[in-house]
Write an enzyme that holds these catalytic residues in place. Structure first.
Site, PDB file in Angstrom:
ATOM      1  N   HIS A 131       0.904   1.418   3.675  1.00 40.96           N
ATOM      2  CA  HIS A 131       0.810   1.770   2.778  1.00 40.96           C
ATOM      3  C   HIS A 131       1.380   3.318   2.906  1.00 40.96           C
ATOM      4  O   HIS A 131       0.279   2.791   4.435  1.00 40.96           O
ATOM      5  CB  HIS A 131      -0.155   1.485   1.710  1.00 40.96           C
ATOM      6  CG  HIS A 131      -0.229   2.332   0.767  1.00 40.96           C
ATOM      7  ND1 HIS A 131      -0.926   4.064   0.749  1.00 40.96           N
ATOM      8  CD2 HIS A 131       0.124   2.768  -1.038  1.00 40.96           C
ATOM      9  CE1 HIS A 131      -0.663   4.562  -0.427  1.00 40.96           C
ATOM     10  NE2 HIS A 131       0.204   3.537  -1.257  1.00 40.96           N
ATOM     11  N   GLU A 187       8.318   3.199  -1.720  1.00 45.55           N
ATOM     12  CA  GLU A 187       7.548   4.020  -2.543  1.00 45.55           C
ATOM     13  C   GLU A 187       7.374   5.800  -1.608  1.00 45.55           C
ATOM     14  O   GLU A 187       6.612   5.599  -0.568  1.00 45.55           O
ATOM     15  CB  GLU A 187       5.976   3.717  -2.368  1.00 45.55           C
ATOM     16  CG  GLU A 187       5.022   4.902  -2.837  1.00 45.55           C
ATOM     17  CD  GLU A 187       3.703   4.046  -2.812  1.00 45.55           C
ATOM     18  OE1 GLU A 187       3.204   3.372  -4.078  1.00 45.55           O
ATOM     19  OE2 GLU A 187       3.081   4.153  -2.078  1.00 45.55           O
TER      20      GLU A 187
HETATM   21  P1  PGA Z   1      -0.067   7.220  -7.330  1.00 45.63           P
HETATM   22  O1  PGA Z   1      -0.478   6.265  -6.225  1.00 45.63           O
HETATM   23  O2  PGA Z   1       0.624   6.171  -8.491  1.00 45.63           O
HETATM   24  O3  PGA Z   1      -0.901   7.722  -7.805  1.00 45.63           O
HETATM   25  O4  PGA Z   1       1.031   8.207  -7.517  1.00 45.63           O
HETATM   26  C1  PGA Z   1       0.775   4.922  -6.075  1.00 45.63           C
HETATM   27  C2  PGA Z   1       0.563   4.411  -3.945  1.00 45.63           C
HETATM   28  O5  PGA Z   1      -0.170   5.420  -3.660  1.00 45.63           O
HETATM   29  O6  PGA Z   1       0.716   3.051  -3.724  1.00 45.63           O
END
Ligand code: PGA
Length: 258
Positions: free
Chosen positions: A94, A165
């Site tokens: 992450h 992401e």
């Molecule tokens: P968010 O976070 O949906 O608040 O943008 C997603 C994540 O960091 O996995």
């Protein structure tokens, strides 16, 4: 392939009672969507013992795993320790861990190897780096993907879940900007191309999700693209109604395309 919605609670909520509430509000309704959609809730370690005994439909995941088996690593959690509970998934790579805790590409790779060894499905995040921006995101995702799967066998690469992401789309980041569905789908297709180069045509059976500011207000933007296999949801997963609407929208699209 079923849609997959993963909740990333991060360092929330602050009490076990609240954690139970978040799980049960979803668990009770899952039978209406479970034919087409799966839900994994990745919770802080301290809640795992209580929550893994509590769920039937909702799967419980962790947010980290050590790259080592055991030993002198203050604050780390081993794969075997996670195996004490029914922890089915673990988030790896992450961007918050890459940015604030110095997690490198090679550590991410070692954590994946450890998770697979302990039969815990890694949810591998691609797109987090200090220097990430709209111009270099494709190169960055390519680099992080290659490093993540380095040395893995085809069958292992196929067992994993991947998430596009981009760090600049995470809701809590300064000046964050959600991706357009169109660009998210483009990047997800790029990850499918990378996967295909490793495992051939069966890449299409591997879930590649989108993460970054997904909530009930914008979920349709992403769910409408069949190549987006689901979402990794942070902030919105802490509000039961918001999270349920995200699940329902992906489920609706899944039923529609079935
Ligand atoms: P968010 O976070 O949906 O608040 O943008 C997603 C994540 O960091 O996995």
């Amino acid at each position: 392939m079923k849609k997959l919605i993963v909740a990333n609670w991060k360092m929330n909520p602050q009490t076990l009672a609240e954690a139970r509430k978040l799980v049960s509000s979803c668990e009770h309704r899952m039978n209406t969507v479970s034919d087409h959609t799966e839900v994994v809730m990745c919770t802080p370690f301290v809640f795992l013992p209580a929550l893994t005994h509590y769920t039937h439909h909702v799967k419980i995941g962790a947010q980290n795993i050590s790259w080592q088996e055991s030993g002198a690593l203050t604050g780390e959690i081993s794969g075997q320790q996670l195996n004490n509970f029914k922890v089915s998934h673990v988030i790896v790579g992450h961007s918050e861990r890459r940015l604030y805790l110095g997690e490198t590409d090679s550590v991410v790779n070692l954590k994946i190897i450890m998770a697979l060894k302990h039969k815990i499905t890694p949810i591998v995040c691609l797109g987090g780096d200090e220097d990430a921006n709209k111009e270099n995101i494709k190169t960055l995702v390519t680099r992080q993907f290659r490093a993540a799967v380095k040395g893995l066998e085809e069958r292992e690469i196929k067992k994993m879940i991947y998430v596009y992401e981009p760090v600049f789309s995470i809701s809590t980041m300064k000046n964050s900007e959600p991706e357009t569905g169109e660009h998210a789908a483009l990047m997800i297709n790029h990850i499918y191309d990378l996967l295909e180069s490793k495992v051939g045509r069966s890449a299409e059976n591997i879930p590649v999700l989108y993460g970054g500011s997904v909530n009930m207000g914008n979920v349709h933007e992403y769910a409408q693209y069949p190549e987006i296999a689901g979402a990794l949801v942070g902030a919105a997963s802490l509000d039961p109604e918001n999270f349920w609407k995200v699940i329902k929208e992906f489920n609706r699209e899944s039923v529609h395309h079935y």
